[in-house]
Design a protein around this motif. Structure first.
Motif, PDB file in Angstrom:
ATOM      1  N   ASP A  34      -1.290   7.431  -8.686  1.00 23.18           N
ATOM      2  CA  ASP A  34       0.280   7.679  -8.811  1.00 23.18           C
ATOM      3  C   ASP A  34       0.408   9.215  -8.889  1.00 23.18           C
ATOM      4  N   VAL A  35       1.120   9.428  -7.680  1.00 26.84           N
ATOM      5  CA  VAL A  35       1.332  11.096  -7.387  1.00 26.84           C
ATOM      6  C   VAL A  35       2.821  11.275  -7.731  1.00 26.84           C
ATOM      7  N   HIS A  36       2.752  12.199  -8.808  1.00 30.45           N
ATOM      8  CA  HIS A  36       4.258  12.561  -9.099  1.00 30.45           C
ATOM      9  C   HIS A  36       4.761  14.049  -8.510  1.00 30.45           C
ATOM     10  N   ASN A  67       3.874   2.403   6.239  1.00 31.38           N
ATOM     11  CA  ASN A  67       5.067   2.910   5.220  1.00 31.38           C
ATOM     12  C   ASN A  67       6.001   3.642   6.159  1.00 31.38           C
ATOM     13  N   LEU A  68       7.612   3.715   6.526  1.00 33.33           N
ATOM     14  CA  LEU A  68       8.264   4.434   7.202  1.00 33.33           C
ATOM     15  C   LEU A  68       8.692   5.434   6.505  1.00 33.33           C
ATOM     16  N   HIS A  69       8.585   5.708   5.353  1.00 34.92           N
ATOM     17  CA  HIS A  69       9.013   7.044   4.587  1.00 34.92           C
ATOM     18  C   HIS A  69       7.727   7.800   4.009  1.00 34.92           C
ATOM     19  N   ALA A  70       6.470   7.429   4.046  1.00 30.88           N
ATOM     20  CA  ALA A  70       5.384   8.124   3.680  1.00 30.88           C
ATOM     21  C   ALA A  70       4.330   7.916   4.692  1.00 30.88           C
ATOM     22  N   ARG A  71       3.570   8.829   4.987  1.00 31.37           N
ATOM     23  CA  ARG A  71       2.423   8.582   5.914  1.00 31.37           C
ATOM     24  C   ARG A  71       1.503   9.829   5.716  1.00 31.37           C
ATOM     25  N   VAL A  72       0.266   9.601   6.027  1.00 34.20           N
ATOM     26  CA  VAL A  72      -0.831  10.487   5.783  1.00 34.20           C
ATOM     27  C   VAL A  72      -0.734  11.231   7.116  1.00 34.20           C
ATOM     28  N   THR A  73      -0.658  12.354   7.267  1.00 33.74           N
ATOM     29  CA  THR A  73      -0.744  13.359   8.563  1.00 33.74           C
ATOM     30  C   THR A  73      -2.202  14.174   8.568  1.00 33.74           C
ATOM     31  N   GLU A 100       7.071   5.094  -2.907  1.00 33.36           N
ATOM     32  CA  GLU A 100       6.430   5.001  -1.758  1.00 33.36           C
ATOM     33  C   GLU A 100       5.025   4.746  -1.794  1.00 33.36           C
ATOM     34  N   ARG A 101       4.175   3.783  -1.148  1.00 32.38           N
ATOM     35  CA  ARG A 101       2.922   3.240  -1.286  1.00 32.38           C
ATOM     36  C   ARG A 101       2.398   3.385   0.030  1.00 32.38           C
ATOM     37  N   VAL A 102       1.009   4.189   0.144  1.00 32.65           N
ATOM     38  CA  VAL A 102       0.215   4.288   1.374  1.00 32.65           C
ATOM     39  C   VAL A 102      -1.276   3.896   0.991  1.00 32.65           C
ATOM     40  N   SER A 103      -1.905   2.956   1.788  1.00 28.63           N
ATOM     41  CA  SER A 103      -3.257   2.800   1.381  1.00 28.63           C
ATOM     42  C   SER A 103      -4.074   3.516   2.225  1.00 28.63           C
ATOM     43  N   VAL A 104      -5.302   4.227   1.638  1.00 30.09           N
ATOM     44  CA  VAL A 104      -6.305   4.717   2.390  1.00 30.09           C
ATOM     45  C   VAL A 104      -7.640   4.013   2.072  1.00 30.09           C
ATOM     46  N   LYS A 105      -8.229   3.723   3.226  1.00 28.64           N
ATOM     47  CA  LYS A 105      -9.355   3.258   3.068  1.00 28.64           C
ATOM     48  C   LYS A 105     -10.779   3.978   3.660  1.00 28.64           C
ATOM     49  N   SER A 106     -12.005   3.596   3.006  1.00 26.87           N
ATOM     50  CA  SER A 106     -13.156   3.981   3.700  1.00 26.87           C
ATOM     51  C   SER A 106     -13.480   3.447   4.856  1.00 26.87           C
ATOM     52  N   ILE A 107     -13.791   4.470   6.048  1.00 22.96           N
ATOM     53  CA  ILE A 107     -13.792   4.101   7.233  1.00 22.96           C
ATOM     54  C   ILE A 107     -15.362   3.089   7.653  1.00 22.96           C
ATOM     55  N   THR A 108     -15.970   3.137   6.675  1.00 17.18           N
ATOM     56  CA  THR A 108     -17.213   2.392   6.811  1.00 17.18           C
ATOM     57  C   THR A 108     -16.900   0.828   6.663  1.00 17.18           C
ATOM     58  N   GLY A 109     -15.699   0.316   6.132  1.00 19.89           N
ATOM     59  CA  GLY A 109     -15.609  -0.841   6.252  1.00 19.89           C
ATOM     60  C   GLY A 109     -16.218  -1.621   4.943  1.00 19.89           C
ATOM     61  N   ASN A 110     -16.628  -0.914   3.869  1.00 17.73           N
ATOM     62  CA  ASN A 110     -17.060  -1.511   2.645  1.00 17.73           C
ATOM     63  C   ASN A 110     -15.895  -2.136   1.959  1.00 17.73           C
ATOM     64  N   GLY A 111     -14.787  -2.086   2.225  1.00 16.96           N
ATOM     65  CA  GLY A 111     -13.799  -2.669   1.399  1.00 16.96           C
ATOM     66  C   GLY A 111     -13.132  -1.806   0.216  1.00 16.96           C
ATOM     67  N   ILE A 116      -2.248   4.753  -2.634  1.00 20.88           N
ATOM     68  CA  ILE A 116      -1.414   6.269  -3.280  1.00 20.88           C
ATOM     69  C   ILE A 116      -0.106   5.797  -3.335  1.00 20.88           C
ATOM     70  N   VAL A 117       0.764   6.008  -4.499  1.00 24.89           N
ATOM     71  CA  VAL A 117       2.023   5.780  -4.638  1.00 24.89           C
ATOM     72  C   VAL A 117       2.391   7.069  -5.093  1.00 24.89           C
ATOM     73  N   LEU A 118       3.364   7.593  -4.238  1.00 25.57           N
ATOM     74  CA  LEU A 118       4.233   8.783  -4.299  1.00 25.57           C
ATOM     75  C   LEU A 118       5.388   8.460  -5.066  1.00 25.57           C
ATOM     76  N   HIS A 119       5.627   9.158  -6.175  1.00 24.05           N
ATOM     77  CA  HIS A 119       6.890   9.004  -6.817  1.00 24.05           C
ATOM     78  C   HIS A 119       7.852  10.402  -6.911  1.00 24.05           C
ATOM     79  N   ALA A 120       9.045  10.111  -6.752  1.00 25.84           N
ATOM     80  CA  ALA A 120       9.940  11.263  -6.731  1.00 25.84           C
ATOM     81  C   ALA A 120      11.287  10.988  -7.296  1.00 25.84           C
TER      82      ALA A 120
END
Length: 156
Positions: A34-36, A67-73, A100-111, A116-120
């Motif tokens: 949770d990112v405040h 997510n339309l309102h939050a994205r990793v750049t 707003e929630r965004v999921s980031v995953k390991s590229i290794t594919g290990n699940g 990341i939930v942005l709170h404002a």
């Protein structure tokens, strides 16, 4: 009733003032961070930069359309290898509390992943200009859609 200007000022309790921090706050639970962000202003796009602790490995993957309102750049591993520095675009598209929630995953594919939930808290038009926390910059202001002028001619 007096018309003094003090009637329209925001007053905070001493505990709230002490709790206010100029840094972005992160709270960790099992697979969620949770990112405040604090107070932001409506119809603004913000660039948000912060460091998260994770065990996702060096390279990450994420769905840019999740997510339309939050994205990793942008992201890069921290020098100590214990996490990542993330840069995200966040759009304060409506008043009140936004999550707003965004999921980031390991590229290794290990699940392995983190949500990341942005709170404002978003202030409406004319409700003031917040002091932005460290790591948050306004990158764009949307056009004001509350214009009284219209091209619509109405029905015949």
């Amino acid at each position: 009733m007096s018309n003094s200007s003090s009637e329209h000022k925001v007053h905070f309790q001493p505990v709230e003032v002490q709790a206010h921090d100029s840094e972005i706050t992160l709270k960790y639970s099992e697979k969620r961070i949770d990112v405040h962000l604090g107070f932001l202003q409506i119809n603004r796009h913000y660039t948000v930069t912060f460091v998260m602790q994770d065990d996702l490995g060096e390279d990450l993957t994420f769905d840019p359309l999740q997510n339309l309102h939050a994205r990793v750049t942008k992201y890069e591993p921290t020098e100590d290898g214990l996490g990542h520095q993330l840069e995200m675009d966040f759009h304060a598209h409506r008043e009140k509390l936004i999550q707003e929630r965004v999921s980031v995953k390991s590229i290794t594919g290990n699940g392995n992943y983190r949500d990341i939930v942005l709170h404002a808290r978003v202030l409406g038009k004319g409700k003031g200009t917040p002091a932005l926390r460290n790591g948050i910059k306004c990158s764009q202001v949307d056009d004001d859609n509350d214009s009284d002028v219209t091209d619509w001619q109405g029905f015949d």
